[in-house]
Design a protein around this motif. Structure first.
Motif, PDB file in Angstrom:
ATOM      1  N   LYS A  69      48.806   6.369  59.032  1.00 48.92           N
ATOM      2  CA  LYS A  69      47.905   7.257  58.292  1.00 48.92           C
ATOM      3  C   LYS A  69      48.467   8.674  58.200  1.00 48.92           C
ATOM      4  CE  LYS A  69      43.893   4.657  59.756  1.00 48.92           C
ATOM      5  NZ  LYS A  69      42.767   4.600  60.680  1.00 48.92           N
ATOM      6  N   GLY A  70      49.681   8.879  58.714  1.00 46.47           N
ATOM      7  CA  GLY A  70      50.322  10.186  58.638  1.00 46.47           C
ATOM      8  C   GLY A  70      49.959  11.150  59.759  1.00 46.47           C
ATOM      9  N   GLU A  71      49.211  10.692  60.760  1.00 45.30           N
ATOM     10  CA  GLU A  71      48.833  11.549  61.885  1.00 45.30           C
ATOM     11  C   GLU A  71      49.990  11.671  62.868  1.00 45.30           C
ATOM     12  OE1 GLU A  71      45.522   9.024  62.971  1.00 45.30           O
ATOM     13  OE2 GLU A  71      44.132  10.621  62.392  1.00 45.30           O
ATOM     14  N   ALA A  72      50.109  12.843  63.482  1.00 48.26           N
ATOM     15  CA  ALA A  72      51.158  13.067  64.481  1.00 48.26           C
ATOM     16  C   ALA A  72      50.687  12.582  65.850  1.00 48.26           C
ATOM     17  CB  ALA A  72      51.501  14.542  64.551  1.00 48.26           C
ATOM     18  N   VAL A  73      51.632  11.994  66.583  1.00 46.22           N
ATOM     19  CA  VAL A  73      51.414  11.581  67.968  1.00 46.22           C
ATOM     20  C   VAL A  73      52.597  12.111  68.760  1.00 46.22           C
ATOM     21  CG1 VAL A  73      51.149   9.642  69.568  1.00 46.22           C
ATOM     22  CG2 VAL A  73      50.250   9.452  67.232  1.00 46.22           C
ATOM     23  N   TYR A  74      52.315  12.847  69.837  1.00 49.11           N
ATOM     24  CA  TYR A  74      53.363  13.433  70.661  1.00 49.11           C
ATOM     25  C   TYR A  74      53.353  12.794  72.045  1.00 49.11           C
ATOM     26  CZ  TYR A  74      53.192  16.981  67.027  1.00 49.11           C
ATOM     27  OH  TYR A  74      53.202  17.626  65.814  1.00 49.11           O
ATOM     28  N   HIS A  75      54.542  12.419  72.506  1.00 47.56           N
ATOM     29  CA  HIS A  75      54.711  11.833  73.834  1.00 47.56           C
ATOM     30  C   HIS A  75      55.636  12.748  74.628  1.00 47.56           C
ATOM     31  CE1 HIS A  75      56.465   8.239  76.342  1.00 47.56           C
ATOM     32  NE2 HIS A  75      55.837   9.137  77.089  1.00 47.56           N
ATOM     33  N   PHE A  76      55.091  13.315  75.687  1.00 46.07           N
ATOM     34  CA  PHE A  76      55.840  14.246  76.532  1.00 46.07           C
ATOM     35  C   PHE A  76      56.213  13.591  77.844  1.00 46.07           C
ATOM     36  CE2 PHE A  76      53.108  16.699  73.819  1.00 46.07           C
ATOM     37  CZ  PHE A  76      53.882  17.767  73.417  1.00 46.07           C
ATOM     38  N   ASP A  77      57.451  13.781  78.269  1.00 49.87           N
ATOM     39  CA  ASP A  77      57.881  13.415  79.618  1.00 49.87           C
ATOM     40  C   ASP A  77      58.459  14.688  80.220  1.00 49.87           C
ATOM     41  OD1 ASP A  77      59.167  12.590  81.941  1.00 49.87           O
ATOM     42  OD2 ASP A  77      59.798  10.688  81.087  1.00 49.87           O
ATOM     43  N   LEU A  78      57.678  15.328  81.070  1.00 54.24           N
ATOM     44  CA  LEU A  78      58.040  16.644  81.610  1.00 54.24           C
ATOM     45  C   LEU A  78      58.781  16.557  82.934  1.00 54.24           C
ATOM     46  CD1 LEU A  78      54.690  18.473  80.763  1.00 54.24           C
ATOM     47  CD2 LEU A  78      56.751  18.224  79.357  1.00 54.24           C
ATOM     48  N   TYR A  79      59.210  15.369  83.327  1.00 57.67           N
ATOM     49  CA  TYR A  79      59.832  15.166  84.631  1.00 57.67           C
ATOM     50  C   TYR A  79      61.021  16.095  84.875  1.00 57.67           C
ATOM     51  CZ  TYR A  79      61.924  12.845  88.632  1.00 57.67           C
ATOM     52  OH  TYR A  79      62.454  12.580  89.869  1.00 57.67           O
ATOM     53  N   ARG A  80      61.859  16.289  83.886  1.00 57.88           N
ATOM     54  CA  ARG A  80      63.073  17.106  84.049  1.00 57.88           C
ATOM     55  C   ARG A  80      62.859  18.593  83.772  1.00 57.88           C
ATOM     56  NH1 ARG A  80      67.197  13.723  84.922  1.00 57.88           N
ATOM     57  NH2 ARG A  80      67.038  11.615  84.097  1.00 57.88           N
ATOM     58  N   LEU A  81      61.644  18.975  83.465  1.00 58.83           N
ATOM     59  CA  LEU A  81      61.337  20.375  83.195  1.00 58.83           C
ATOM     60  C   LEU A  81      61.555  21.216  84.446  1.00 58.83           C
ATOM     61  CD1 LEU A  81      60.185  21.846  80.686  1.00 58.83           C
ATOM     62  CD2 LEU A  81      57.960  21.693  81.779  1.00 58.83           C
TER      63      LEU A  81
END
Length: 137
Positions: A69-81
């Motif tokens: 449907k054109g919606e954005a989905v963000y997947h974050f992996d902050l382990y190495r931050l």
């Protein structure tokens, strides 16, 4: 909500999560390494209508997907931050307050940047290999 499940039930678990009334779009995931955070997120992304192959953004910190449907989905992996400042410099707060889906692994790396109004999924593994998921919305 609390669910005990085997990995073969992941599709149904993702459906239950997404059917939660008024589910918040920013969801933090808490679990030890190897318990299945990324695997669950992959299934959630798929059920939201993303047809692209999803994977862990371990090296890029964030992967962006588009649903059918054109919606954005963000997947974050902050382990190495290394610091919250590093996350802030990359504009992570803009993602978190975008109104789009944000699935965040290792949110303890940015405790002051996570929106107050978010959902939390905690997963533990039992001795017999089942997972116990708790959703706080």
């Amino acid at each position: 909500m609390q669910i005990t499940f085997g990995l073969d039930e992941l599709q149904q678990v993702a459906q239950q999560i997404l059917a939660t009334p008024h589910l918040k779009k920013v969801i933090t995931f808490h679990a030890e390494m190897g318990v299945g955070k990324t695997t669950l997120i992959k299934e959630l992304v798929r059920q939201l209508g993303v047809n692209d192959h999803s994977s862990s953004p371990t090296f890029s910190l964030v992967n962006e997907y588009r649903t059918d449907k054109g919606e954005a989905v963000y997947h974050f992996d902050l382990y190495r931050l290394k610091s919250e400042e590093e996350a802030y410099d990359m504009g992570i707060d803009e993602y978190f307050y975008s109104g789009d889906w944000c699935f965040i692994e290792w949110p303890d790396k940015t405790p002051n940047l996570i929106p107050i109004d978010h959902a939390t999924i905690s997963i533990t593994q039992t001795k017999d290999g089942l997972r116990v998921l708790e959703l706080k919305n």
